[in-house]
Design a protein around this motif. Structure first.
Motif, PDB file in Angstrom:
ATOM      1  N   ASP A  20     -56.013  53.348 -24.042  1.00  0.00           N
ATOM      2  CA  ASP A  20     -56.656  52.830 -25.254  1.00  0.00           C
ATOM      3  C   ASP A  20     -56.188  51.403 -25.539  1.00  0.00           C
ATOM      4  N   GLY A  23     -57.673  49.069 -22.970  1.00  0.00           N
ATOM      5  CA  GLY A  23     -59.077  48.826 -23.295  1.00  0.00           C
ATOM      6  C   GLY A  23     -59.236  47.855 -24.450  1.00  0.00           C
ATOM      7  N   ASN A  24     -58.382  47.957 -25.461  1.00  0.00           N
ATOM      8  CA  ASN A  24     -58.446  47.031 -26.593  1.00  0.00           C
ATOM      9  C   ASN A  24     -58.088  45.615 -26.160  1.00  0.00           C
ATOM     10  N   MET A 477     -54.157  49.295 -15.802  1.00  0.00           N
ATOM     11  CA  MET A 477     -55.198  50.309 -15.852  1.00  0.00           C
ATOM     12  C   MET A 477     -55.074  51.269 -14.668  1.00  0.00           C
TER      13      MET A 477
END
Length: 506
Positions: A20, A23-24, A477
């Motif tokens: 998360d 992704g931000n 990632m």
């Protein structure tokens, strides 16, 4: 129930949190002054199966026996590394180089931001475009920095008062090859006497009264000896009546001029009538001059009908020239002025304070000299007054000083942007819109100015870019994805083991 099942679940959950955050970060790769986040993990609880024992005399000690129960989020940090700068060319864009923050305010509550993409709103306030919070700083009034942090306002159309002229400089060269002037000097404009053009020179300059009205003065100099020149200064109260349209059938009998001020008069030689082009004199037979109050230009029947004309005039002093408005320049044989002359010029103007002007002459070759040349080049220059003006534009320097540019050609300090520093910027709370707020662990804001109390400096016409490193984020990632997959395998394997256990009963 297998402990590995819950350990795997904790790994799934927390690697998802890491994803998360990644992704931000990637979503904000183009957000102005965005600061990337980073997730760190810590070990979860550990179950003690057997405690440690001291080594007895005849054998060694035993270590504790523990089983871990998974992992947890250790921290989600904000990385406040400096972002690269992007040039925008907008004077309201400001980038910080350093660790400081801009201070913005909503009501009585202060917030902090690194994003300097500011705008000026309808009230002239410098604001953040995301939410309208007002940028804070200290304001200047008449060039004096005021106390207290307040909203920065830059209203276009803001006026700056006129400054009356108090001094002017005379510099240049008087032609040493010029012949000595013969006879009594009269204003060369009148041409009452034949005058050798090289024997005299004059210069005119515009000065300003207390209301910012332009007033003209002229200095006339004529050679009186091998190394001496006499001089006199006269104020010129001048004016122009622009674009007067005569009637097609019956030209006007007269056009009144302004009433002369005390001590001055309008002479016929000082009234000129031009065609609409501004360069061609009309025939003197077409008009005459009335000196009765008020003075007027009177036209004869031969004045061309239906023509556009322009009338100009200047007022000459009626009294003898004051002693301080005249004198003599003397030079040595090398062409350098012997003495410095200071002239105090005083004359009244209608509706404003009297003009009181000091004439300054510099010594040496940079001042007034007498060298041989083809013509005299002595001129009045560098007067220090100006008319009133309005704010037209502004700039911001690296110290955060906002300087206004006014329509009268002057500049003036308007405001100074304040910056805030924190002992622990990573402890600040993100509240959205690129804004931060103090928290219990950030420390209080320490206010200062760029390079004055704060080590940061500002760059106008640029913005700080996001400090997200895409290469690092893609690597993170992959690691998060593999960690999630591995923990998923732990859960599925634990499930298979439980399934095998359930099949024992069969």
């Amino acid at each position: 129930m297998l402990r590995s099942l819950f350990a795997g679940v904790s790994g799934l959950r927390n690697n998802q949190v890491r994803m998360d955050v990644i992704g931000n970060n990637i979503a904000n790769v183009n957000t102005v002054a965005f600061k990337a986040g980073r997730v760190t993990f810590k070990e979860g609880f550990a179950q003690l199966l057997q405690g440690a024992s001291r080594p007895p005399g005849d054998q060694g000690g035993i270590n504790p026996v523990q089983i871990g129960l998974g992992m947890q989020i250790g921290s989600i940090d904000q990385i406040f590394n400096q972002g690269n700068l992007e040039t925008t060319g907008l004077n309201t864009d400001v980038a910080i180089q350093g660790d400081s923050f801009f201070v913005v305010r909503k009501g009585n509550q202060s917030f902090y931001t690194r994003a300097g993409n500011f705008q000026v709103d309808a009230n002239g306030q410098m604001v953040s475009p995301a939410n309208g919070f007002i940028v804070q700083g200290r304001m200047y009034e008449n060039g004096v920095l005021q106390d207290g942090i307040q909203d920065i306002r830059l209203p276009f159309g803001q006026k700056v008062s006129a400054k009356p002229t108090t001094e002017a400089v005379l510099a240049g060269n008087l032609n040493a090859s010029a012949p000595v002037f013969q006879g009594d000097f009269q204003d060369p404009i009148d041409r009452a006497l034949p005058i050798n053009e090289k024997s005299w020179t004059e210069s005119q300059i515009a000065v300003f009264d207390s209301q910012g009205t332009k007033r003209d003065i002229k200095i006339q100099m004529w050679k009186t000896g091998p190394n001496s020149w006499d001089w006199q200064i006269d104020p010129i109260a001048s004016g122009v009546i622009e674009n007067f349209q005569t009637d097609a059938n019956s030209p006007p009998s007269d056009i009144p001029l302004p009433t002369p001020i005390a001590g001055y008069e309008i002479l016929p030689a000082n009234v000129k009538v031009y065609s609409s082009s501004g360069t061609e004199y009309l025939s003197p037979a077409d008009y005459s001059f009335s000196s009765g109050p008020p003075p007027a230009v009177q036209f004869t029947a031969s004045m061309p009908a239906s023509s556009e004309i322009k009338i100009s005039y200047f007022m000459s002093p009626t009294a003898a020239t004051a002693s301080e408005n005249s004198g003599t320049f003397t030079f040595d044989n090398a062409g350098i002025m012997n003495t410095n002359i200071s002239a105090a010029i005083n004359f009244a103007v209608p509706g404003a304070n009297p003009v009181q002007l000091n004439l300054k002459l510099n010594g040496g070759v940079s001042g007034l000299t007498q060298f041989a040349s083809t013509a005299s080049t002595a001129v009045l220059r560098d007067q220090n007054g100006y008319t009133a003006g309005t704010l037209q534009n502004f700039s911001i320097d690296r110290f955060g000083l906002i300087t206004g540019f006014f329509t009268n050609g002057t500049t003036s300090s308007l405001a100074k942007i304040v910056l805030a520093d924190f002992n622990n910027p990573s402890g600040m709370l993100r509240i959205g819109d690129n804004m931060y707020q103090e928290s219990a662990n950030s420390g209080g804001a320490v206010l200062g100015f760029a390079l004055e109390g704060s080590q940061s400096q500002l760059t106008s016409g640029a913005l700080e870019m996001s400090n997200v490193d895409l290469a690092q984020e893609f690597t993170n990632m992959i690691v998060a994805q593999r960690g999630f997959q591995a923990n998923g395998k732990v859960v599925s394997t634990s499930d298979e083991m439980l399934q095998e256990l359930m099949s024992i009963k069969r």
